[in-house]
Motif scaffolding. Structure first.
Motif, PDB file in Angstrom:
ATOM      1  N   GLN A 234       0.622 -14.608  29.520  1.00  0.00           N
ATOM      2  CA  GLN A 234       1.029 -13.288  29.030  1.00  0.00           C
ATOM      3  C   GLN A 234       0.608 -13.171  27.569  1.00  0.00           C
ATOM      4  N   LEU A 235      -0.008 -12.032  27.206  1.00  0.00           N
ATOM      5  CA  LEU A 235      -0.420 -11.800  25.820  1.00  0.00           C
ATOM      6  C   LEU A 235      -0.066 -10.370  25.442  1.00  0.00           C
ATOM      7  N   ASP A 236       0.824 -10.245  24.480  1.00  0.00           N
ATOM      8  CA  ASP A 236       1.242  -8.930  23.987  1.00  0.00           C
ATOM      9  C   ASP A 236       0.837  -8.799  22.525  1.00  0.00           C
ATOM     10  N   ASN A 237       0.300  -7.647  22.187  1.00  0.00           N
ATOM     11  CA  ASN A 237      -0.130  -7.395  20.811  1.00  0.00           C
ATOM     12  C   ASN A 237       0.349  -6.012  20.364  1.00  0.00           C
ATOM     13  N   GLN A 238       0.905  -5.955  19.174  1.00  0.00           N
ATOM     14  CA  GLN A 238       1.276  -4.689  18.538  1.00  0.00           C
ATOM     15  C   GLN A 238       0.572  -4.634  17.189  1.00  0.00           C
ATOM     16  N   THR A 239      -0.265  -3.625  17.015  1.00  0.00           N
ATOM     17  CA  THR A 239      -1.082  -3.503  15.811  1.00  0.00           C
ATOM     18  C   THR A 239      -0.773  -2.198  15.098  1.00  0.00           C
ATOM     19  N   THR A 240      -0.595  -2.301  13.791  1.00  0.00           N
ATOM     20  CA  THR A 240      -0.409  -1.118  12.942  1.00  0.00           C
ATOM     21  C   THR A 240      -1.562  -1.079  11.950  1.00  0.00           C
ATOM     22  N   VAL A 241      -2.228   0.067  11.880  1.00  0.00           N
ATOM     23  CA  VAL A 241      -3.404   0.210  11.022  1.00  0.00           C
ATOM     24  C   VAL A 241      -3.173   1.343  10.035  1.00  0.00           C
ATOM     25  N   GLU A 242      -3.295   1.034   8.777  1.00  0.00           N
ATOM     26  CA  GLU A 242      -3.153   2.039   7.707  1.00  0.00           C
ATOM     27  C   GLU A 242      -4.520   2.228   7.050  1.00  0.00           C
ATOM     28  N   THR A 243      -5.083   3.413   7.200  1.00  0.00           N
ATOM     29  CA  THR A 243      -6.402   3.694   6.630  1.00  0.00           C
ATOM     30  C   THR A 243      -6.257   4.400   5.286  1.00  0.00           C
ATOM     31  N   LYS A 244      -7.309   4.263   4.471  1.00  0.00           N
ATOM     32  CA  LYS A 244      -7.340   4.963   3.188  1.00  0.00           C
ATOM     33  C   LYS A 244      -8.789   5.059   2.722  1.00  0.00           C
ATOM     34  N   PRO A 245      -9.115   6.049   1.889  1.00  0.00           N
ATOM     35  CA  PRO A 245     -10.478   6.153   1.359  1.00  0.00           C
ATOM     36  C   PRO A 245     -10.639   5.317   0.092  1.00  0.00           C
ATOM     37  N   LEU A 246     -11.794   4.701  -0.054  1.00  0.00           N
ATOM     38  CA  LEU A 246     -12.166   4.023  -1.293  1.00  0.00           C
ATOM     39  C   LEU A 246     -13.340   4.770  -1.904  1.00  0.00           C
ATOM     40  N   ASN A 247     -13.243   5.084  -3.182  1.00  0.00           N
ATOM     41  CA  ASN A 247     -14.269   5.883  -3.843  1.00  0.00           C
ATOM     42  C   ASN A 247     -15.175   4.994  -4.674  1.00  0.00           C
ATOM     43  N   ARG A 248     -16.493   5.239  -4.512  1.00  0.00           N
ATOM     44  CA  ARG A 248     -17.474   4.593  -5.378  1.00  0.00           C
ATOM     45  C   ARG A 248     -18.546   5.609  -5.715  1.00  0.00           C
ATOM     46  N   SER A 249     -18.682   5.892  -7.003  1.00  0.00           N
ATOM     47  CA  SER A 249     -19.600   6.934  -7.460  1.00  0.00           C
ATOM     48  C   SER A 249     -19.200   8.251  -6.803  1.00  0.00           C
ATOM     49  N   ILE A 250     -20.107   8.892  -6.071  1.00  0.00           N
ATOM     50  CA  ILE A 250     -19.799  10.166  -5.427  1.00  0.00           C
ATOM     51  C   ILE A 250     -19.504   9.986  -3.939  1.00  0.00           C
ATOM     52  N   TYR A 251     -19.380   8.734  -3.490  1.00  0.00           N
ATOM     53  CA  TYR A 251     -19.225   8.471  -2.068  1.00  0.00           C
ATOM     54  C   TYR A 251     -17.832   7.933  -1.764  1.00  0.00           C
ATOM     55  N   ASP A 252     -17.337   8.262  -0.559  1.00  0.00           N
ATOM     56  CA  ASP A 252     -16.049   7.770  -0.074  1.00  0.00           C
ATOM     57  C   ASP A 252     -16.272   6.912   1.154  1.00  0.00           C
ATOM     58  N   ALA A 253     -15.631   5.746   1.183  1.00  0.00           N
ATOM     59  CA  ALA A 253     -15.675   4.864   2.348  1.00  0.00           C
ATOM     60  C   ALA A 253     -14.259   4.743   2.909  1.00  0.00           C
TER      61      ALA A 253
END
Length: 413
Positions: free
Chosen positions: A72-91
């Motif tokens: 048996q394998l149970d997984n609970q994943t929480t993902v928090e995303t955010k933008p990172l700015n470099r120069s004029i670009y966002d990742a």
């Protein structure tokens, strides 16, 4: 007509340069996003945990390993995303916290003709193949049958993946099975999370603030549990052993099961450069219809428009796309489109006043060009109906041109 048509074809050259510029800027953004992602954390691939038990082959007397997957394998994943700015670009990057629990049953070595005395139960370990070890944020400890063990990093030369492995765990006691485990691991990552469903029953749930997930891999989440809103998404997967073509025990070598992995791709659906590229594909249509409008006005009003004036109007139409890409990089696509469109429409309308010597025809040109830009903007916002709406719109425009030109005596002109 030949000269105007030839000029429209000539203007495809600067239009092609504009499209190359958009592609170049897009590639530059991708390079920056990739570099930011590599520094923050790359994609996550998770294959484990695997119970690794050494044994001596009774035939060759060599030291080998048996690999046991969880029951048996149970997984609970929480993902928090955010933008990172470099120069004029966002990742877009994320922090993922993955919590695992499950259990193992005792492997049957007799089925493989391995006597009990040849199994080294006291030297068992737990193995995890993964990527992105550099971005794991905390120490990774596993609680196995109530005892805590700490993973250590290793490099698996056979698979090419990075890996985590515990020190020796003594499994000599038969009462140790079924053996329960639980652990958590926290990553910084970007783009993708994928996991191999090695449990005989594998259940995974994921929650995130990301609004446009792309579910990828060999298995999709249950539709009844999948919820996607502007504030994020949640999804659950359940994979049974009958759903994938591999067993729960492997001897001698650990197989590459990456093709069975599933997960989520945290992608931007349509970025600003893709929108610019889609708009530029309509460049020849805009030039052709604008030239056609001037030509019809010239035919109806008997006002002569010089080929050089057509050329100036064409260059102004091409400049719309360079303005659009330049302003988009420092603001939103919508604002850039409005500013660029207004600037070009005003320029061509004012230029038309000096050419056509009245107000009626320049007003018609300004209105027609504004409607055309609005029509193109509506099309590029659509995904499923863009071709349908575009085809109907062009059919209506063709019908309108045919109607307006029906009374022109082409023999006398």
């Amino acid at each position: 007509m030949i000269m105007v048509g030839f000029l429209a074809l000539i203007l495809l050259i600067p239009l092609a340069f504009v499209q190359n510029l958009i592609e170049e800027r897009s590639e530059r953004k991708n390079e920056v996003v990739k570099e930011v992602g590599e520094k923050w954390g790359s994609s996550i691939y998770f294959y484990g945990p695997i119970l690794k038990i050494p044994y001596t082959d009774p035939n060759s007397k060599t030291y080998k390993y048996a690999y046991l997957f969880p029951e048996q394998l149970d997984n609970q994943t929480t993902v928090e995303t955010k933008p990172l700015n470099r120069s004029i670009y966002d990742a877009t990057v994320y922090t993922a916290e993955m919590n695992f629990k499950g259990s193992y049953i005792k492997p049957d070595f007799d089925l493989h003709n391995i006597p009990a005395g040849y199994v080294h139960w006291d030297k068992a370990t737990i193995l995890i193949q993964t990527t992105n070890l550099k971005s794991i944020k905390d120490q990774v400890d596993i609680t196995f049958n109530g005892q805590k063990h700490t993973f250590e990093p290793i490099y698996n030369s056979n698979s090419g993946y990075e890996a985590l492995e515990t020190p020796y765990i003594d499994l000599s006691g038969s009462a140790l099975f079924p053996a329960a485990f639980q652990f958590k691991i926290k990553y910084n990552g970007s783009e993708l999370i994928k996991m191999v469903p090695i449990g005989k029953t594998t259940e995974m749930s994921m929650k995130s603030n990301w609004h446009s997930p792309s579910f990828t891999g060999n298995f999709l989440p249950n539709d009844k549990t999948k919820v996607i809103t502007d504030n994020g998404f949640s999804a659950k997967w359940k994979v049974l052993h009958i759903n994938r073509a591999f067993s729960q025990q492997y001897f001698k070598t650990l197989p590459d099961l990456s093709k069975y992995a599933f997960g989520v791709n945290f992608v931007v659906p349509v970025d600003e450069y893709q929108k610019n590229e889609r708009v530029s594909k309509y460049g020849f249509l805009v030039i052709g219809l604008t030239f056609l409008t001037f030509f019809l006005i010239q035919a109806i009003s008997k006002i002569r428009v010089h080929i050089f004036q057509y050329f100036m109007i064409g260059i102004a139409l091409v400049m719309f796309y360079t303005l659009l890409i330049a302003i988009t990089e420092h603001s939103s696509f919508r604002l850039a489109y409005v500013i660029s469109g207004i600037a070009v429409v005003i320029m061509i309308t004012l230029y038309s006043f000096s050419i056509l010597k009245n107000r009626k025809f320049p007003a018609l040109i300004g209105t027609s060009l504004s409607a055309l830009y609005l029509f193109i903007y509506i099309i590029i916002q659509m995904e499923n109906y863009a071709l349908l709406v575009g085809s109907i719109g062009l059919f209506i425009i063709l019908g309108l041109v045919m109607y307006l030109s029906r009374k022109i005596d082409w023999n006398s002109n």
